[in-house]
Design a protein around this motif. Structure first.
Motif, PDB file in Angstrom:
ATOM      1  N   SER A 263       0.829  -1.200   0.000  1.00  0.00           N
ATOM      2  CA  SER A 263       0.000   0.000   0.000  1.00  0.00           C
ATOM      3  C   SER A 263       0.859   1.245   0.000  1.00  0.00           C
ATOM      4  O   SER A 263       1.953   1.265   0.533  1.00  0.00           O
ATOM      5  N   ILE A 264       0.349   2.320  -0.594  1.00  0.00           N
ATOM      6  CA  ILE A 264       1.085   3.587  -0.571  1.00  0.00           C
ATOM      7  C   ILE A 264       0.873   4.321   0.740  1.00  0.00           C
ATOM      8  O   ILE A 264       1.423   5.398   0.948  1.00  0.00           O
ATOM      9  N   VAL A 265       0.094   3.755   1.632  1.00  0.00           N
ATOM     10  CA  VAL A 265      -0.100   4.407   2.927  1.00  0.00           C
ATOM     11  C   VAL A 265       1.173   4.328   3.766  1.00  0.00           C
ATOM     12  O   VAL A 265       1.506   5.253   4.517  1.00  0.00           O
ATOM     13  N   TRP A 266       1.923   3.208   3.657  1.00  0.00           N
ATOM     14  CA  TRP A 266       3.218   3.038   4.323  1.00  0.00           C
ATOM     15  C   TRP A 266       3.146   3.245   5.838  1.00  0.00           C
ATOM     16  O   TRP A 266       3.764   4.134   6.405  1.00  0.00           O
ATOM     17  N   LEU A 267       2.386   2.404   6.499  1.00  0.00           N
ATOM     18  CA  LEU A 267       2.267   2.560   7.945  1.00  0.00           C
ATOM     19  C   LEU A 267       3.412   1.884   8.683  1.00  0.00           C
ATOM     20  O   LEU A 267       3.782   2.314   9.770  1.00  0.00           O
ATOM     21  N   ALA A 268       3.963   0.830   8.112  1.00  0.00           N
ATOM     22  CA  ALA A 268       4.992   0.067   8.816  1.00  0.00           C
ATOM     23  C   ALA A 268       6.359   0.666   8.569  1.00  0.00           C
ATOM     24  O   ALA A 268       7.083   0.267   7.684  1.00  0.00           O
ATOM     25  N   PHE A 269       6.719   1.658   9.364  1.00  0.00           N
ATOM     26  CA  PHE A 269       7.993   2.344   9.179  1.00  0.00           C
ATOM     27  C   PHE A 269       9.181   1.426   9.386  1.00  0.00           C
ATOM     28  O   PHE A 269      10.269   1.713   8.915  1.00  0.00           O
ATOM     29  N   GLY A 270       8.989   0.318  10.091  1.00  0.00           N
ATOM     30  CA  GLY A 270      10.118  -0.567  10.314  1.00  0.00           C
ATOM     31  C   GLY A 270      10.496  -1.377   9.092  1.00  0.00           C
ATOM     32  O   GLY A 270      11.542  -1.989   9.050  1.00  0.00           O
ATOM     33  N   ASP A 271       9.650  -1.429   8.069  1.00  0.00           N
ATOM     34  CA  ASP A 271       9.943  -2.182   6.862  1.00  0.00           C
ATOM     35  C   ASP A 271      10.449  -1.241   5.780  1.00  0.00           C
ATOM     36  O   ASP A 271      10.149  -0.057   5.769  1.00  0.00           O
ATOM     37  N   ARG A 272      11.189  -1.798   4.824  1.00  0.00           N
ATOM     38  CA  ARG A 272      11.632  -1.012   3.680  1.00  0.00           C
ATOM     39  C   ARG A 272      10.517  -1.023   2.644  1.00  0.00           C
ATOM     40  O   ARG A 272      10.472  -1.867   1.757  1.00  0.00           O
ATOM     41  N   THR A 273       9.591  -0.105   2.801  1.00  0.00           N
ATOM     42  CA  THR A 273       8.358  -0.152   2.039  1.00  0.00           C
ATOM     43  C   THR A 273       8.427   0.742   0.814  1.00  0.00           C
ATOM     44  O   THR A 273       8.759   1.912   0.916  1.00  0.00           O
ATOM     45  N   PHE A 274       8.104   0.171  -0.356  1.00  0.00           N
ATOM     46  CA  PHE A 274       8.070   0.922  -1.595  1.00  0.00           C
ATOM     47  C   PHE A 274       6.671   0.765  -2.206  1.00  0.00           C
ATOM     48  O   PHE A 274       6.068  -0.281  -2.152  1.00  0.00           O
ATOM     49  N   GLY A 275       6.185   1.788  -2.827  1.00  0.00           N
ATOM     50  CA  GLY A 275       4.909   1.727  -3.519  1.00  0.00           C
ATOM     51  C   GLY A 275       4.888   2.796  -4.575  1.00  0.00           C
ATOM     52  O   GLY A 275       5.902   3.390  -4.911  1.00  0.00           O
TER      53      GLY A 275
ATOM     54  N   GLY B 234      35.034  -5.642   3.478  1.00  0.00           N
ATOM     55  CA  GLY B 234      34.264  -5.858   2.262  1.00  0.00           C
ATOM     56  C   GLY B 234      33.155  -6.877   2.387  1.00  0.00           C
ATOM     57  O   GLY B 234      32.390  -7.082   1.440  1.00  0.00           O
ATOM     58  N   ASP B 235      33.019  -7.508   3.537  1.00  0.00           N
ATOM     59  CA  ASP B 235      32.039  -8.577   3.693  1.00  0.00           C
ATOM     60  C   ASP B 235      30.591  -8.111   3.579  1.00  0.00           C
ATOM     61  O   ASP B 235      29.735  -8.881   3.159  1.00  0.00           O
ATOM     62  N   VAL B 236      30.294  -6.889   3.983  1.00  0.00           N
ATOM     63  CA  VAL B 236      28.899  -6.447   3.999  1.00  0.00           C
ATOM     64  C   VAL B 236      28.574  -5.500   2.851  1.00  0.00           C
ATOM     65  O   VAL B 236      27.476  -4.963   2.782  1.00  0.00           O
ATOM     66  N   VAL B 237      29.505  -5.302   1.917  1.00  0.00           N
ATOM     67  CA  VAL B 237      29.319  -4.304   0.863  1.00  0.00           C
ATOM     68  C   VAL B 237      28.051  -4.549   0.063  1.00  0.00           C
ATOM     69  O   VAL B 237      27.320  -3.609  -0.269  1.00  0.00           O
ATOM     70  N   THR B 238      27.782  -5.793  -0.260  1.00  0.00           N
ATOM     71  CA  THR B 238      26.614  -6.112  -1.078  1.00  0.00           C
ATOM     72  C   THR B 238      25.603  -6.972  -0.331  1.00  0.00           C
ATOM     73  O   THR B 238      24.767  -7.625  -0.957  1.00  0.00           O
ATOM     74  N   ASN B 239      25.661  -6.984   0.985  1.00  0.00           N
ATOM     75  CA  ASN B 239      24.765  -7.819   1.785  1.00  0.00           C
ATOM     76  C   ASN B 239      23.446  -7.082   2.009  1.00  0.00           C
ATOM     77  O   ASN B 239      23.409  -6.064   2.700  1.00  0.00           O
ATOM     78  N   PRO B 240      22.348  -7.568   1.435  1.00  0.00           N
ATOM     79  CA  PRO B 240      21.072  -6.855   1.576  1.00  0.00           C
ATOM     80  C   PRO B 240      20.550  -6.807   3.009  1.00  0.00           C
ATOM     81  O   PRO B 240      19.631  -6.043   3.302  1.00  0.00           O
TER      82      PRO B 240
ATOM     83  N   TYR C 116      22.246  -5.645   5.409  1.00  0.00           N
ATOM     84  CA  TYR C 116      22.768  -4.404   5.973  1.00  0.00           C
ATOM     85  C   TYR C 116      22.680  -3.225   4.997  1.00  0.00           C
ATOM     86  O   TYR C 116      22.720  -2.075   5.423  1.00  0.00           O
ATOM     87  N   MET C 117      22.609  -3.503   3.715  1.00  0.00           N
ATOM     88  CA  MET C 117      22.666  -2.461   2.702  1.00  0.00           C
ATOM     89  C   MET C 117      21.360  -2.395   1.903  1.00  0.00           C
ATOM     90  O   MET C 117      20.643  -3.383   1.798  1.00  0.00           O
ATOM     91  N   ARG C 118      21.115  -1.237   1.316  1.00  0.00           N
ATOM     92  CA  ARG C 118      19.885  -0.993   0.559  1.00  0.00           C
ATOM     93  C   ARG C 118      20.199  -0.030  -0.584  1.00  0.00           C
ATOM     94  O   ARG C 118      21.232   0.648  -0.560  1.00  0.00           O
ATOM     95  N   PRO C 119      19.299   0.101  -1.569  1.00  0.00           N
ATOM     96  CA  PRO C 119      19.486   1.129  -2.595  1.00  0.00           C
ATOM     97  C   PRO C 119      19.522   2.512  -1.955  1.00  0.00           C
ATOM     98  O   PRO C 119      18.614   2.874  -1.203  1.00  0.00           O
TER      99      PRO C 119
ATOM    100  N   TRP D  60      21.597   3.130   5.290  1.00  0.00           N
ATOM    101  CA  TRP D  60      20.379   3.940   5.181  1.00  0.00           C
ATOM    102  C   TRP D  60      20.712   5.414   4.964  1.00  0.00           C
ATOM    103  O   TRP D  60      19.921   6.154   4.385  1.00  0.00           O
ATOM    104  N   ALA D  61      21.891   5.854   5.381  1.00  0.00           N
ATOM    105  CA  ALA D  61      22.280   7.252   5.227  1.00  0.00           C
ATOM    106  C   ALA D  61      23.016   7.520   3.918  1.00  0.00           C
ATOM    107  O   ALA D  61      23.382   8.658   3.648  1.00  0.00           O
TER     108      ALA D  61
END
Length: 419
Positions: free
Chosen positions: A25-37, A143-149, A151-154, A198-199
């Motif tokens: 949903s585009i309401v995006w209530l669950a701030f703890g999730d990486r929510t896209f809509g 380098g272990d976490v560079v591409t680990n989803p 810990y990392m995100r777009p 995230w930053a």
């Protein structure tokens, strides 16, 4: 050290985005999730208004419309930005966590594996290889976490959310979003390639887009500067940062631990810079009783915690501090590099502290936690987020105070007592 291909990375991120967007949903209530809509009207309006700012920066219409036209903000960053840590760390805990047995062991392996590259960095920039290894270990676990989803995100959806919806540092987030778009516009990366914290920090040494854009070095001569893939560009760009922005000095040590008598404490923690030889005349000595290698270098006396270890620190300590302005971070990074070099732990313990557990002791902690139903996602001697959560849950269950998530000797002793 495992690496995934560029094509595999793109495919994994594309798949992840598909899964995330499906049915949300585009309401995006669950701030703890990486929510896209779909773009909300408010965000779409902001994107349209921000377009002129991007074009005036020199970003092409094609790049801006292609990236921002259908982008949806990763609003989970608001929870990350505003969340308070579950516990606070004493300096000794902070250092022990980051100078863990796993990091020291792995750092020594990486020192051998990348000896040629580190030698070239030292020659070209003058930055000590063990400072580079300490920084690499601190920033991405080598380098272990560079591409680990996990810990990392777009980062572009994350930066867009912060630039749009976080008023306290909006100018900063807007600037970093523009920097990220400039990187795409230059052809240095696709948006899907740019994954990080995230930053917005990315790659082996966690470059923010501004650092990538202005300090990046194409050290492997593949036609672009990149913090991903081989660590060559990351090392060179980070070394350049330390030299140009931190005024790192070739050949100088960051400092050293010293023996501090009661009469010297009044001289600590001020801005007075003296040569090593002058401090020696005043009675300050290295804890290992070695001679100061460069007695004419200027340093100051620093006592981080009353009753704890004391240090003489110089310009290269300040240079590391410029990378992340935290004294705990800087001391941990420099100490990690020294441990990888083969130096001993601090001679003086911090008050209330304890020695860092060995790799085998951390593995025993993880094994015993799993046996009691507190899952650590492996028994590998690494105190990642899953292990910390398991420790917290165990500490709360048995009433340990403080419940701080720390994998230390007191915890191990309690686990050995049984449930």
């Amino acid at each position: 050290m495992s690496r995934i291909s560029r094509e595999a990375l793109r495919a994994s991120i594309t798949t992840r985005r598909t899964l995330l967007t499906a049915g949300l949903s585009i309401v995006w209530l669950a701030f703890g999730d990486r929510t896209f809509g779909a773009q909300s009207p408010a965000f779409a309006h902001w994107v349209a208004n921000f377009r002129a700012r991007a074009l005036s920066r020199g970003i092409s219409e094609q790049t801006y419309d292609g990236v921002m036209g259908t982008l949806t903000p990763d609003i989970s960053v608001f929870a990350e930005y505003r969340s308070q840590p579950e516990f606070t760390e004493s300096m000794w805990q902070y250092i022990n966590r980051r100078c863990s047995g796993w990091r020291v062991t792995t750092g020594k392996e990486r020192a051998k594996e990348y000896a040629d590259l580190l030698s070239h960095i030292e020659k070209d920039y003058g930055v000590d290889r063990y400072i580079m290894l300490g920084l690499w270990g601190m920033e991405s676990s080598f380098g272990d976490v560079v591409t680990n989803p996990k810990y990392m995100r777009p980062v572009i959806p994350a930066l867009a959310a912060l630039a749009w919806g976080e008023p306290r540092r909006r100018a900063y987030w807007e600037a970093e979003l523009l920097n990220a778009l400039s990187i795409v516009d230059r052809g240095w990366a696709l948006p899907a390639d740019m994954i990080g914290s995230w930053a917005g920090a990315m790659g082996h040494t966690q470059w923010m887009p501004e650092v990538w854009l202005h300090m990046g070095v194409d050290y492997d001569h593949d036609g672009r500067a990149s913090p991903f893939g081989k660590p060559d560009d990351s090392f060179a760009g980070t070394a350049r940062f330390l030299v140009e922005r931190g005024n790192y000095r070739r050949g100088e040590a960051w400092g050293c631990e010293v023996t501090l008598s009661e009469k010297h404490t009044r001289l600590a923690n001020n801005r007075t810079m003296r040569t090593y030889s002058k401090w020696e005349e005043l009675g300050v000595r290295r804890t290992d009783d070695k001679a100061f290698a460069r007695p004419a270098d200027q340093v100051k006396l620093w006592l981080p915690v009353s009753g704890g270890p004391a240090f003489l620190v110089g310009q290269n300590f300040r240079a590391v501090y410029s990378y992340n302005p935290s004294t705990s971070y800087t001391l941990a990074l420099c100490h990690l590099g020294d441990l990888i070099r083969g130096d001993r732990p601090f001679h003086q313990q911090f008050p209330g502290g304890e020695r860092a557990p060995t790799l085998e002791e951390v593995k025993e902690i993880q094994r015993r936690l799993n046996e009691q139903g507190f899952k650590t996602d492996g028994i590998d001697g690494r105190t990642g987020s899953d292990t910390i959560r398991a420790i917290l849950a165990y500490q709360k269950k048995v009433g340990m105070d403080p419940a701080d998530g720390y994998a230390g000797l007191k915890l191990l002793a309690r686990l050995r007592q049984g449930s």
